[in-house]
Design an enzyme around this catalytic site. Sequence first.
Site, short mmCIF file in Angstrom:
data_model
loop_
_atom_site.label_atom_id
_atom_site.label_comp_id
_atom_site.label_asym_id
_atom_site.label_seq_id
_atom_site.Cartn_x
_atom_site.Cartn_y
_atom_site.Cartn_z
N LYS A 119 0.83 -1.20 0.00
CA LYS A 119 0.00 0.00 0.00
C LYS A 119 0.86 1.26 0.00
O LYS A 119 0.55 2.24 -0.68
CB LYS A 119 -0.94 -0.02 1.21
CG LYS A 119 -2.04 -1.07 1.09
CD LYS A 119 -2.76 -1.32 2.40
CE LYS A 119 -3.79 -2.43 2.27
NZ LYS A 119 -4.41 -2.81 3.54
N GLN A 146 -4.06 -1.38 9.84
CA GLN A 146 -3.98 -2.70 9.22
C GLN A 146 -4.57 -3.73 10.18
O GLN A 146 -4.20 -3.81 11.34
CB GLN A 146 -2.53 -3.05 8.90
CG GLN A 146 -2.35 -4.38 8.20
CD GLN A 146 -3.01 -4.43 6.83
OE1 GLN A 146 -2.97 -3.47 6.08
NE2 GLN A 146 -3.67 -5.55 6.52
N ASP A 179 -10.52 4.09 5.04
CA ASP A 179 -10.72 2.65 4.87
C ASP A 179 -12.17 2.26 5.13
O ASP A 179 -12.56 1.11 4.96
CB ASP A 179 -9.79 1.88 5.82
CG ASP A 179 -9.54 0.45 5.38
OD1 ASP A 179 -9.73 0.15 4.18
OD2 ASP A 179 -9.15 -0.38 6.22
#
Length: 288
Positions: free
Chosen positions: A58, A102, A125
């Site tokens: 990413k 994450q 996200d």
Amino acid sequence: MSPTQTAELMNGTALARRVIEEAAARAAQISRRTTVAPCLATVLVGEDPASVTYVRMKRARCAKAGITSRHVPLPATTTTAELVDTLAALSQDPGVHGILLQHPAGEHIDERAAFEAIAPEKDVDGVTMHSFGAMSFGLPGFVSCTPGGIMRLLDEYDVDLTGQHAVVIGRSAILGKPVGMLLLAKDATVTYCHSRTADLSAVVREADIVIAAVGRPRLIRGEDIKPGAVVIDAGYNPGNIGDVDFDTARTRARLITPVPGGVGPMAIAVLLAQTVDAAARQQGVPGR
């Protein structure tokens, strides 16, 4: 479809490349107008090999798109309270426009508490309750990235969802549940299923659109796919195996996503696009 036909592959890699190129152009515009580049903060608890790889990937994509990435590694012993404090500090940092935690963050972490420490305007996200609520009610906000990527794929291949029976297999807070809300907003009729659904095969056989997102290899049998259906495989299991029995399903579906190269690249592309959008809003740059 005749027995000799096979489904068209939905190329997530190619579409993701276009989405990222558009995000890069927008990031460059923001940087020119404000002298500030969009910034995504990635937070990683511990050193799980798969998570380390995902974060590295990413960050590499960020660099190609002109997005600054700020990596915040935390030890595996980090507590929920310490993680919440870290995310709250990033939320208050004007130099950070988007935040990615994450996950999974570890069994000892209360992930919901951690997610809720992310400010909604930086939740690129799409993991907070605020984002889910906004998405469900069609209000401004950020969508969960994998569901957002799935919807872009469906749009790219001109899949008209109006009146279609969409079966979602999976009920996670960041994939199954939100993709059902997005499908409903497009006038699909949505059925949620999961690993404990009674006679799952019978439900799948009625589906015009199948979204497999349960995380169990080849759970969806190819012979259960309705001829001409659209199959989105959002599962990823060891050995590059999806949740759908691809080889058989491809002989029955009209459109199908490969694993890898289907949904996965789109999730990252949506993350970067939403980071750029977040930066634009926070920097007061007019929308597209």
